[in-house]
Write an enzyme that holds these catalytic residues in place. Structure first.
Site, PDB file in Angstrom:
ATOM      1  N   GLN A  82       0.821  -1.203   0.000  1.00 39.09           N
ATOM      2  CA  GLN A  82       0.000   0.000   0.000  1.00 39.09           C
ATOM      3  C   GLN A  82       0.859   1.259   0.000  1.00 39.09           C
ATOM      4  O   GLN A  82       2.070   1.217   0.201  1.00 39.09           O
ATOM      5  CB  GLN A  82      -0.896   0.016   1.236  1.00 39.09           C
ATOM      6  N   GLU A 133       2.881   8.768   8.170  1.00 41.58           N
ATOM      7  CA  GLU A 133       2.724   7.998   9.394  1.00 41.58           C
ATOM      8  C   GLU A 133       4.073   7.540   9.937  1.00 41.58           C
ATOM      9  O   GLU A 133       5.095   7.573   9.240  1.00 41.58           O
ATOM     10  CB  GLU A 133       1.811   6.793   9.179  1.00 41.58           C
TER      11      GLU A 133
END
Length: 442
Positions: free
Chosen positions: A107, A134
């Site tokens: 991803q 992130e």
């Protein structure tokens, strides 16, 4: 709705994604049970514990019917002065715990511009219009795929893995291999590619030249776009060959990973795509940050995760969920080289800070032996604290008395609030804090 206060206990959301460990085997499950008081379903997987305001998994203020987002909107002073000017009356970060028993998808997370386009075109899949940089901080040994390997490693894959060559359409004699030399020069020295053009390198010798990126994008897109029949046939050949070779030699760590992924996701193109990604093992306390448009997949272990407030994920392999191969292959940066590992900067002997290059968040890890105490000085933005293990007595500067928090307890701390935390039990106290990146306030 309760009146604004400097500290508020939170009831948080849990996600039962199929890749999580089952029942009590999951740290997420144990935290969720203690946080909510609800009995575990021992037959269900427990994958993620969410702490924040995202509508897909909002937290609620304990003893109040209000969601944390609504509570903040009604009491914007808890955010401080600068945060609302940048992000409105909301938290800019989302805090999580992840328990991973089975590999997550190949991803990437879109940048803000692409997130807006994806959300507009497919709001059922892409739930918001925000970007999602992130960071993961390991709390057990944690394994992940992250970023593309160097140009030399790509050459090695194409030279030694015939099943990948077959899927990409490269001849056995090497026709079509990257036309660049080996790259081992220093950060300051350029190298030449096969056409005599300069390619800059990073400290790991990774090529960042446009020719290398273009070639990598081409072969990766070809691989990820291969037909299901071709992928399944190639994986069967690969599996058979590796099992045979395992009888006469030790397989590499990457080859062992390939066989494990094949067991979890038979016939999935993500199995062979793993050859092109860095395989990273984090020890507890080590962290990895992932910027927009960078490929990754978490493989195994448990971690604290923090990100911008978003749930946008573009997937292309190792998943039963919606795959958007064209979007993923077109959005990636195709940077090459091993990712940076953060080990935290000590603020004192008890607290380490992890500071990624993103404005939205930073993470502190605090560990206290019995009877030890530490002071969290006031910061200019809001914080969320999670007690990962142990029991804490907390004194807030503006309140009388102590509050006790134990494993699974989560609390919101307003801007400009000092917290004095003491270990109130015989075991180690470990807690994590997420807040707005201090650099944002400089």
């Amino acid at each position: 709705m309760a009146k604004s206060k400097p500290i508020a206990r939170l009831r948080c959301a849990v996600k039962n994604y199929e890749w999580g460990p089952i029942g009590e085997a999951s740290h997420v499950a144990r935290l969720a049970e203690r946080n909510s008081g609800e009995e575990l379903d021992l037959a269900r997987p427990y994958a993620e514990f969410w702490m924040g305001t995202h509508p897909s998994g909002p937290s609620y203020v304990a003893g109040d019917a209000a969601s944390l987002k609504d509570w903040i909107a009604a009491n914007p002073a808890v955010l401080g002065d600068k945060v609302p000017d940048k992000w409105g009356p909301d938290l800019p970060f989302l805090f999580k715990v992840l328990s991973v028993a089975k590999a997550l998808s190949i991803q990437a997370h879109p940048d803000k511009k692409l997130a807006e386009l994806l959300h507009k075109s497919r709001p059922d899949i892409y739930k918001d219009a925000n970007h999602k940089p992130e960071m993961a901080v390991a709390i057990t040994e944690f394994k992940a795929l992250c970023g593309f390997v160097t140009a030399q490693e790509v050459k090695d894959v194409l030279a030694t893995v015939p099943e990948v060559r077959e899927l990409i359409g490269i001849e056995e004699n090497g026709s079509g291999l990257i036309g660049v030399k080996d790259y081992h020069s220093s950060r300051s020295n350029p190298t030449e590619n096969g056409n005599g053009l300069a390619n800059k390198t990073n400290g790991n010798g990774a090529v960042v030249g446009e020719e290398s990126k273009t070639y990598l994008k081409s072969i990766f897109t070809t691989l990820m776009s291969a037909s299901q029949d071709a992928v399944s046939n190639a994986i069967q050949k690969l599996k058979s060959r590796l099992n045979d070779e395992n009888k006469i030699r030790s397989l590499t760590e990457k080859e062992q990973l390939i066989l494990m992924l094949e067991q979890q996701y038979p016939g999935d193109v993500g199995v062979v795509s793993a050859f092109f990604f860095n395989y990273v093992t984090l020890c507890p306390g080590e962290a990895l940050y992932i910027g927009a448009n960078e490929p990754h997949a978490y493989i195994y272990g448990e971690c604290i995760e923090c990100m911008a407030t978003s749930d946008n994920v573009v997937r292309a392999g190792l998943t039963p969920k919606f795959r958007d191969v064209p979007a993923l292959c077109s959005m990636l940066t195709y940077k090459q080289g091993f990712p940076e590992i953060l080990r935290g900067v000590p603020l004192n002997k008890n607290v380490y800070r992890y500071t990624p290059p993103f404005e939205e968040f930073e993470v502190d890890r605090c560990s206290l032996l019995p009877d030890e105490a530490v002071k969290f000085s006031p910061v200019l933005g809001p914080s969320i604290f999670l007690v990962l293990s142990g029991t804490a007595s907390i004194k807030i500067d503006s309140l009388n008395g102590l509050e006790t928090f134990s494993e699974g307890d989560v609390f919101f701390l307003s801007a400009h609030t000092e917290a004095n935390i003491m270990n109130a039990a015989a075991a180690m106290l470990v807690l994590f804090r997420a807040g707005v990146n201090e650099r944002f306030f400089d």
